[in-house]
Design a protein around this motif. Structure first.
Motif, PDB file in Angstrom:
ATOM      1  N   UNK A 266       0.942  -1.320  -0.195  1.00 49.88           N
ATOM      2  CA  UNK A 266       0.173   0.064  -0.130  1.00 49.88           C
ATOM      3  C   UNK A 266       0.502   1.228  -0.206  1.00 49.88           C
ATOM      4  N   UNK A 267       1.796   1.168  -0.529  1.00 53.15           N
ATOM      5  CA  UNK A 267       3.152   2.523  -1.004  1.00 53.15           C
ATOM      6  C   UNK A 267       3.747   2.462   0.231  1.00 53.15           C
ATOM      7  N   UNK A 268       3.913   2.057   1.414  1.00 55.31           N
ATOM      8  CA  UNK A 268       4.751   1.396   2.546  1.00 55.31           C
ATOM      9  C   UNK A 268       5.486   0.742   2.639  1.00 55.31           C
ATOM     10  N   UNK A 269       7.093   0.971   3.230  1.00 57.85           N
ATOM     11  CA  UNK A 269       7.474   0.504   3.482  1.00 57.85           C
ATOM     12  C   UNK A 269       7.591   0.065   5.264  1.00 57.85           C
ATOM     13  N   UNK A 270       7.685  -1.085   5.374  1.00 62.02           N
ATOM     14  CA  UNK A 270       7.260  -1.529   6.737  1.00 62.02           C
ATOM     15  C   UNK A 270       8.120  -2.310   7.371  1.00 62.02           C
ATOM     16  N   UNK A 271       8.811  -2.409   8.729  1.00 59.07           N
ATOM     17  CA  UNK A 271       9.468  -3.479   9.377  1.00 59.07           C
ATOM     18  C   UNK A 271       8.635  -4.268   9.855  1.00 59.07           C
TER      19      UNK A 271
END
Length: 123
Positions: free
Chosen positions: A95-100
């Protein structure tokens, strides 16, 4: 029995692909020793595309798990077809975001057949 779970993994992938979305999982590969410089050559980032469903945690989950922070999400990824198993050092883009990826990383693995990975992710 393993054949039954293989088919279950196929169904999980098909349903998540139908109702979910593509998820990019990336990890950094370390560089190799370079004898000319005496140091390590630059590493590379590799990526695989998985099928996943991004969900909010429920109020009950917040009450039962103090490690969940506001804004964290639950990401369920189909295990079938992955080149590698997601790890805590990997990053996911959805969704267009980078997550850890935050511990715990759960694997649904009946009879030794991975079906699904459930990740807690934080941006």
């Amino acid at each position: 029995m393993a054949h039954f779970y293989d088919r279950f993994a196929e169904v999980a992938l098909r349903l998540i692909a139908q109702f979910g979305q593509p998820v990019a999982i990336s990890k950094s590969e370390p560089g190799e020793y370079d004898p000319e410089t005496g140091g390590e050559s630059p590493g590379a980032t590799i990526e695989q595309i998985a099928q996943g469903i991004l969900l909010d945690f429920t109020g009950q989950e917040f009450q039962n798990n103090s490690l969940i922070k506001q804004g964290d999400k639950k990401l369920k990824i189909a295990a079938q077809g992955l080149a590698w198993v997601p790890s805590l050092l990997d990053k996911v883009s959805v969704q267009g975001r980078t997550w850890s990826i935050i511990p715990p990383l759960k694997e649904v693995n009946p009879a030794g057949t991975p079906i699904l990975y459930e990740l807690q992710v934080r941006s």
